[in-house]
Design an enzyme around this catalytic site. Structure first.
Site, PDB file in Angstrom:
ATOM      1  N   SER A   1      39.559  46.577  42.058  1.00  0.00           N
ATOM      2  CA  SER A   1      40.602  45.905  42.846  1.00  0.00           C
ATOM      3  C   SER A   1      41.791  45.716  41.907  1.00  0.00           C
ATOM      4  O   SER A   1      41.907  44.688  41.246  1.00  0.00           O
ATOM      5  CB  SER A   1      40.103  44.551  43.356  1.00  0.00           C
ATOM      6  OG  SER A   1      38.906  44.696  44.063  1.00  0.00           O
TER       7      SER A   1
ATOM      8  N   LYS B   1      43.224  45.710  49.852  1.00  0.00           N
ATOM      9  CA  LYS B   1      42.119  44.935  49.260  1.00  0.00           C
ATOM     10  C   LYS B   1      42.589  43.533  48.846  1.00  0.00           C
ATOM     11  O   LYS B   1      41.922  42.534  49.114  1.00  0.00           O
ATOM     12  CB  LYS B   1      41.553  45.688  48.053  1.00  0.00           C
ATOM     13  CG  LYS B   1      40.574  44.922  47.207  1.00  0.00           C
ATOM     14  CD  LYS B   1      39.307  44.566  47.952  1.00  0.00           C
ATOM     15  CE  LYS B   1      38.470  43.573  47.151  1.00  0.00           C
ATOM     16  NZ  LYS B   1      37.281  43.124  47.867  1.00  0.00           N
TER      17      LYS B   1
ATOM     18  N   LYS C   1      42.649  36.823  40.282  1.00  0.00           N
ATOM     19  CA  LYS C   1      43.418  38.056  39.997  1.00  0.00           C
ATOM     20  C   LYS C   1      43.845  38.734  41.304  1.00  0.00           C
ATOM     21  O   LYS C   1      45.000  39.148  41.459  1.00  0.00           O
ATOM     22  CB  LYS C   1      42.529  38.980  39.140  1.00  0.00           C
ATOM     23  CG  LYS C   1      43.025  40.386  38.901  1.00  0.00           C
ATOM     24  CD  LYS C   1      42.361  41.436  39.788  1.00  0.00           C
ATOM     25  CE  LYS C   1      40.859  41.481  39.739  1.00  0.00           C
ATOM     26  NZ  LYS C   1      40.253  42.412  40.671  1.00  0.00           N
TER      27      LYS C   1
END
Ligand code: NAD
Length: 304
Positions: free
Chosen positions: A97, A172, A241
């Site tokens: 990701s 994502k 993140k």
């Protein structure tokens, strides 16, 4: 173009391990590599395949290389290290990701040497990585995706072509923004309800029978929070993140992101308060701390 048969798999952590195992099960030749000493040998001994000495060794002779690493920073370092070992015509499938901008730059750089890259991050967590039923969110040229299809089919049950390189990773990050927001508000609701006198486990059942249901109420609250296990297998730092990537995408398009910004700040604060190495479901412990109570089976029911 020759079919992809030999795969170098770099990053066999919580997700990469079961994904590489499914490639082996599907009949691909797999060479695995990981920065953690002994991890590749452990995989070879328990699952099979070849334990590569390092990332460049895993990439050598590969028709395709898969990266499944924490962030784009590790991916950029690994691509730099394996580039000389990649054959022209090889395909890089970046499944972390990551940050779409970094991935696009890497794709351009590799393209100059005749090496194609697609991004294909995944959704579904460790459970669906094990069962080979991940949702795969792909970005790249249709021809490259078609070439990768047999490899992707061994790891997932649906491939969603989101657009050009980086589009899968953008999707994502936005998926995880929705997921992280759902988790956060769900825990807050359980805390409010418990203080009122509602039983948190009963609340989860009611939410799951009602319109408040989401992936966290269904698959995380009882399993990992109320059980106090906090071991879903997805790091809190990785979720933060993803939220930073989602925010950055919003900011680069000048889209207002008031809730995304608050959501990211709360997850980041949880990481700072709880310390490194936390599972993302431990976010509930942060919410509990700021509410001054612990979620548990309540003795008292509303109205008692
Ligand atoms: P992880 O930390 O369990 O695994 C990452 C692996 O990469 C580790 O084994 C680590 O040693 C290895 N690594 C780090 N730097 C390296 C390097 N330079 N060279 C070689 N190996 C290196 O993480 P994970 O949970 O498997 O997640 C991987 C990616 O997938 C992340 O981008 C994450 O956000 C994403 N993701 C995770 C989940 C989940 O449920 N865990 C679900 C969907 C997506």
């Amino acid at each position: 173009m020759t079919p992809l048969r030999r795969i170098g798999f770099i990053g066999i952590g919580n997700m990469g391990w079961p994904m590489a195992a499914n490639l082996l099960k599907a009949g691909f030749e797999v060479a695995v590599s990981d920065a953690r000493p002994g991890r590749a040998e452990h995989f070879r001994d328990e699952i099979g395949g070849r334990a590569a000495r390092d990332a460049a060794d895993a990439a050598t002779g590969g028709d395709a290389v898969i990266t499944m690493l924490p962030t784009s920073a590790e991916v950029a370092a690994v691509i730099g290290a394996i580039k000389p070992a990649l054959a022209a015509g090889a395909l890089v499938i970046e499944m972390s990701s990551g940050a779409p901008g970094v991935t696009r730059a890497l794709a351009e750089e590799l393209g100059e040497s005749g090496i194609a890259l697609i991004d294909c991050p995944v959704s579904g967590g460790v459970a669906r990585a094990r069962s080979g039923e991940l949702a795969l969110l792909a970005g790249g040229a249709a021809a490259d995706l078609a070439r990768a299809a047999p490899v992707l089919d061994a790891m997932g049950s649906s491939v969603h072509h989101c657009g050009g390189v980086g589009a899968g990773q953008a999707m994502k990050a936005l998926n995880n923004l929705v997921s992280a927001g759902g988790f956060l508000i769900g825990i807050e609701a359980l805390l409010i309800g418990q203080k009122f006198g509602l039983d948190p486990a009963l609340m989860v059942d009611v939410l799951n029978a009602s319109t408040g249901m989401n992936n966290s109420t269904e698959k995380k609250f009882k399993q990992f929070v109320l059980s106090r296990r906090f071991d879903a297998g997805f790091g809190l730092d990785l979720m933060t993140k993803d939220l930073s990537i989602a925010l950055e995408i919003g900011r680069s398009g000048a889209t207002p992101t008031p809730f995304a910004a608050l959501c990211r700040e709360l997850w980041a604060a949880a990481g700072a308060m709880l310390g490194p190495g936390q599972d993302h479901t431990a976010l509930a412990r942060f919410s509990e701390q700021i509410a001054g109570m612990t979620l548990g089976v309540s003795k008292k029911t509303a109205g008692d």
